[in-house]
Motif scaffolding. Structure first.
Motif, PDB file in Angstrom:
ATOM      1  N   MET A 244      31.153  15.961 -17.597  1.00  0.00           N
ATOM      2  CA  MET A 244      32.297  14.803 -17.751  1.00  0.00           C
ATOM      3  C   MET A 244      31.684  13.556 -18.493  1.00  0.00           C
ATOM      4  N   LYS A 245      31.943  13.280 -19.625  1.00  0.00           N
ATOM      5  CA  LYS A 245      31.326  12.122 -20.240  1.00  0.00           C
ATOM      6  C   LYS A 245      31.324  10.814 -19.496  1.00  0.00           C
ATOM      7  N   ALA A 246      32.667  10.753 -18.975  1.00  0.00           N
ATOM      8  CA  ALA A 246      32.643   9.336 -18.333  1.00  0.00           C
ATOM      9  C   ALA A 246      31.526   9.178 -17.238  1.00  0.00           C
ATOM     10  N   ILE A 247      30.865   9.967 -16.542  1.00  0.00           N
ATOM     11  CA  ILE A 247      29.936   9.906 -15.467  1.00  0.00           C
ATOM     12  C   ILE A 247      28.898   9.022 -15.941  1.00  0.00           C
ATOM     13  N   HIS A 248      28.331   9.486 -17.322  1.00  0.00           N
ATOM     14  CA  HIS A 248      27.195   8.687 -17.688  1.00  0.00           C
ATOM     15  C   HIS A 248      27.335   7.120 -17.857  1.00  0.00           C
TER      16      HIS A 248
ATOM     17  N   ALA B 260      28.341   2.500  -8.216  1.00  0.00           N
ATOM     18  CA  ALA B 260      29.574   3.567  -8.044  1.00  0.00           C
ATOM     19  C   ALA B 260      28.904   4.900  -7.535  1.00  0.00           C
ATOM     20  N   ARG B 261      27.668   4.983  -8.220  1.00  0.00           N
ATOM     21  CA  ARG B 261      26.716   6.098  -7.744  1.00  0.00           C
ATOM     22  C   ARG B 261      26.313   6.160  -6.462  1.00  0.00           C
ATOM     23  N   GLU B 262      25.922   4.992  -5.896  1.00  0.00           N
ATOM     24  CA  GLU B 262      25.672   4.866  -4.462  1.00  0.00           C
ATOM     25  C   GLU B 262      26.766   4.931  -3.698  1.00  0.00           C
ATOM     26  N   GLU B 263      28.006   4.657  -3.914  1.00  0.00           N
ATOM     27  CA  GLU B 263      29.079   4.732  -3.309  1.00  0.00           C
ATOM     28  C   GLU B 263      29.510   6.235  -3.207  1.00  0.00           C
ATOM     29  N   ILE B 264      29.239   7.030  -4.121  1.00  0.00           N
ATOM     30  CA  ILE B 264      29.720   8.322  -4.148  1.00  0.00           C
ATOM     31  C   ILE B 264      28.800   9.335  -3.184  1.00  0.00           C
TER      32      ILE B 264
ATOM     33  N   ARG C  10      26.671  17.530  -9.612  1.00  0.00           N
ATOM     34  CA  ARG C  10      26.494  18.567  -8.552  1.00  0.00           C
ATOM     35  C   ARG C  10      27.533  18.023  -7.554  1.00  0.00           C
ATOM     36  N   ALA C  11      27.370  16.624  -7.031  1.00  0.00           N
ATOM     37  CA  ALA C  11      28.374  15.891  -6.037  1.00  0.00           C
ATOM     38  C   ALA C  11      29.678  16.530  -6.164  1.00  0.00           C
ATOM     39  N   LEU C  12      30.198  16.410  -7.425  1.00  0.00           N
ATOM     40  CA  LEU C  12      31.681  16.628  -7.787  1.00  0.00           C
ATOM     41  C   LEU C  12      31.805  18.146  -7.201  1.00  0.00           C
ATOM     42  N   SER C  13      30.822  19.030  -7.664  1.00  0.00           N
ATOM     43  CA  SER C  13      31.072  20.403  -7.337  1.00  0.00           C
ATOM     44  C   SER C  13      31.037  20.927  -5.923  1.00  0.00           C
TER      45      SER C  13
ATOM     46  N   LYS D 273      36.458  15.001  -3.209  1.00  0.00           N
ATOM     47  CA  LYS D 273      36.465  14.939  -4.813  1.00  0.00           C
ATOM     48  C   LYS D 273      37.504  14.028  -5.177  1.00  0.00           C
ATOM     49  N   LYS D 274      38.762  13.789  -4.453  1.00  0.00           N
ATOM     50  CA  LYS D 274      39.658  12.618  -4.738  1.00  0.00           C
ATOM     51  C   LYS D 274      39.032  11.198  -4.609  1.00  0.00           C
ATOM     52  N   LYS D 275      38.382  11.250  -3.505  1.00  0.00           N
ATOM     53  CA  LYS D 275      37.594   9.844  -3.561  1.00  0.00           C
ATOM     54  C   LYS D 275      36.622   9.522  -4.395  1.00  0.00           C
ATOM     55  N   ILE D 276      35.820  10.476  -4.608  1.00  0.00           N
ATOM     56  CA  ILE D 276      34.741  10.256  -5.730  1.00  0.00           C
ATOM     57  C   ILE D 276      35.404  10.265  -7.136  1.00  0.00           C
TER      58      ILE D 276
END
Length: 117
Positions: free
Chosen positions: A1-5, A11-15, A56-59, A66-69
């Motif tokens: 997913m290109k958007a993750i980059h 946001a990464r910390e929040e995930i 990996r977190a999404l997976s 997943k909805k929250k992430i």
């Protein structure tokens, strides 16, 4: 997913925080294939998870997580776009119509998936 980059360190910390609300550091580290020390560093903001770790977190996330992430990711990207457009009115004028088309298309897909159109 290109958007993750393109998501922020915050946001990464929040995930990671979201995933830790349902697991221990050790469990999360095992699921993500990283060390518990990395989880501690992510949680404290000393470092941030890579794109691969976020994928990996999404997976490993359950449906609710997943909805929250995904909401964290979308909110972060939207706030970035708003910041760019607010600080660059010329770009805003050029791209506003394109953004409106995208939003309209997303709205149509959402309405269609709920059987409204």
């Amino acid at each position: 997913m290109k958007a993750i980059h393109n998501i922020s360190k915050e946001a990464r910390e929040e995930i990671i925080t979201e995933l830790l609300s349902h697991r221990s550091r050790k469990e999360l580290a095992d699921e993500l294939g990283i060390t518990p020390a990395a989880i501690v560093k992510f949680s404290s903001g000393k470092t941030h998870p890579s794109d691969e770790t976020i994928m990996r977190a999404l997976s490993i996330a359950n449906d609710d997580e997943k909805k929250k992430i995904l909401k964290i990711i979308v909110n972060d990207l939207v706030s970035s776009i708003v910041e760019i457009l607010s600080n660059n009115p010329t770009i805003a004028e050029e791209n506003l119509e394109e953004l409106k088309k995208i939003i309209t298309e997303v709205d149509k897909k959402s309405l269609s998936s709920f059987g409204f159109i």
